[in-house]
Write an enzyme that holds these catalytic residues in place. Structure first.
Site, PDB file in Angstrom:
ATOM      1  CB  THR A 125      -1.054  -0.007   1.034  1.00  0.00           C
ATOM      2  OG1 THR A 125      -1.812  -1.175   1.122  1.00  0.00           O
ATOM      3  CG2 THR A 125      -1.905   1.286   1.251  1.00  0.00           C
ATOM      4  CD  GLU A 126       3.461   2.940  -4.097  1.00  0.00           C
ATOM      5  OE1 GLU A 126       4.339   2.302  -4.189  1.00  0.00           O
ATOM      6  OE2 GLU A 126       3.124   3.769  -4.585  1.00  0.00           O
ATOM      7  CG  PHE A 155      -2.112   2.532   6.263  1.00  0.00           C
ATOM      8  CD1 PHE A 155      -2.281   3.646   7.254  1.00  0.00           C
ATOM      9  CD2 PHE A 155      -2.944   2.757   5.087  1.00  0.00           C
ATOM     10  CE1 PHE A 155      -2.849   4.727   7.112  1.00  0.00           C
ATOM     11  CE2 PHE A 155      -3.512   3.968   4.884  1.00  0.00           C
ATOM     12  CZ  PHE A 155      -3.537   4.786   6.209  1.00  0.00           C
ATOM     13  CB  ILE A 156       4.268  -0.909   6.513  1.00  0.00           C
ATOM     14  CG1 ILE A 156       4.184  -0.138   4.979  1.00  0.00           C
ATOM     15  CG2 ILE A 156       5.058  -2.167   6.421  1.00  0.00           C
ATOM     16  CD1 ILE A 156       3.137  -1.045   3.832  1.00  0.00           C
ATOM     17  CD  GLN A 337     -26.395  -2.983  22.827  1.00  0.00           C
ATOM     18  OE1 GLN A 337     -25.666  -2.335  22.361  1.00  0.00           O
ATOM     19  NE2 GLN A 337     -27.556  -2.378  23.157  1.00  0.00           N
ATOM     20  CD  GLU A 364      -4.082  -8.849   4.056  1.00  0.00           C
ATOM     21  OE1 GLU A 364      -3.556  -8.150   3.303  1.00  0.00           O
ATOM     22  OE2 GLU A 364      -3.134  -9.713   4.890  1.00  0.00           O
TER      23      GLU A 364
END
Length: 388
Positions: A125-126, A155-156, A337, A364
């Site tokens: 992700t970048e 987000f690594i 709850q 993912e």
């Protein structure tokens, strides 16, 4: 068709449960509260074989099936979904190297990863390439016997605390799309790599999440995994199993929440009788258990399809990930709850399970992307019939 676990799988489950109850569950709340990345426990998990679950035995792994792996991971996640999730990410990255790297690179890296001596981060992700991973811009330029890699990842998981980065970068032209991406193994302390701050997250607080910046990081060409242009396909093959792994982590969290909700209903009294005596709450518990069993069967079916090389394995993995992560989050929410106000305070673990499981619907591949994968495939002739 036999839905029962084998004797080996039952033994794996008991071993994983014993490890999780001894080494993970007593510390999970502290890890979450103090942002502790339990490297020592992951090395202990490596001694159990849990850091190389489906890595071949010849490279130091256990060589298990994805179905075997799911049985183990569910037990780990019942103790701490966040730590179990990192263990699965490490397993995914390790499997990618073990499956597609050169023999020399495999021998150099994989045994240390499978034993837990080294930890791996998966870097796809970048900042501008999340769901549209094929648009990534981190570039790898050939320079003699090396590549120079420049770009950034976000987000690594584990970033800054791992030893190896399994990283996807563009070796083709800027407009080459998925065909222009290659995969590399990069030492996490290589010159030119810097790490951002540890992100303050809603959940998954026992593992660091950082941005990684790379500036002319020199990587030997022998550290490329597969051929040039194969990287996106390798990343997606890793994600088929990764989606099952994350879905399984949701199963573990939901199972733990269900058991705690059941116990609480017996313990807590209102209006002169235990909560378990109220039919409305009985129905709620029944629906939670039904949805959990349905989710578990979908995950195990996806694992079976992946193990057997089924042509629709990717479709099954996407469906299982979408259904299980949605259903299990709702199960934990219902467990909270049922606990009333006690479910909302940190003295009880339910709120931690809720925070940890929420991100499973995002990573993912978001569940919206899972729907897109499923829909596109189903619109092709014969696929709806093939999955009957």
């Amino acid at each position: 068709m036999d839905f029962n676990l084998t004797e080996d799988q039952l033994a794996f489950r008991e071993a994983a449960r014993a490890f999780a109850e001894k080494s993970m569950a007593p510390h999970a709340a502290k890890w979450d509260d103090e942002h502790i990345f339990p490297v020592d426990v992951m090395k202990e998990a490596g001694e159990m074989g849990f850091m190389g679950l489906y890595t071949p035995e010849a490279l130091g792994g256990m060589g298990l099936s994805r179905l075997d792996t799911s049985v183990i991971v569910e037990e780990l996640a019942a103790a701490c979904p966040s730590t179990a999730a990192f263990i699965t990410i490490h397993n995914m990255a390790t499997w990618m190297v073990a499956s597609f790297a050169s023999d020399d690179l495999k021998q150099e890296v994989v045994p240390k990863l499978a034993s837990g001596e080294w930890l791996a981060s998966y870097c796809l992700t970048e900042p501008g390439a999340g769901s549209d991973a094929a648009s990534l811009r981190t570039k790898a330029v050939r320079d003699g016997d090396d590549y120079l890699i420049t770009g950034s990842k976000v987000f690594i998981s584990g970033a800054g605390s791992t030893d190896i980065l399994v990283l996807m970068a563009r070796t083709g032209a800027p407009d080459s799309g998925s065909k222009g991406i290659s995969t590399f193994v990069i030492p996490a302390d290589a010159d030119g790599i810097t790490y951002g701050k540890n992100e303050e997250k809603m959940g998954w607080r026992s593992q660091p999440t950082r941005m990684i910046s790379l500036e002319n990081v020199r990587v030997p060409a022998s550290y490329r995994v597969g051929e040039e242009g194969d990287g996106f396909a390798i990343a997606m093959k890793g994600l088929d199993g990764g989606r099952l792994n994350i879905a399984t982590c949701s199963l573990g969290g939901a199972q733990a929440a269900l058991v705690r909700a059941r116990n609480y209903m017996h313990e807590r009294e209102q209006f002169g009788k235990p909560l378990a005596a109220f039919q409305a709450l009985q129905f709620k518990l029944a629906d939670m258990a039904t949805n959990l069993v349905a989710a578990r069967q979908m995950v195990r079916l996806g694992a079976f399809k992946l193990d057997s090389g089924d042509t629709e394995a990717t479709l099954h993995c996407a469906m299982a990930k979408r259904f299980a992560t949605d259903a299990c989050f709702e199960i934990v929410n219902e467990a909270l709850q049922l606990h009333g106000g006690y479910g909302y305070i940190r003295e009880y673990p339910i709120e931690r399970y809720l925070r940890d499981l929420r991100v499973h619907q995002i990573l993912e591949g978001t569940n919206e992307i899972m729907r897109l994968i499923v829909a596109r495939r189903l619109l092709e002739d014969g696929v709806a019939e093939a999955i009957q």
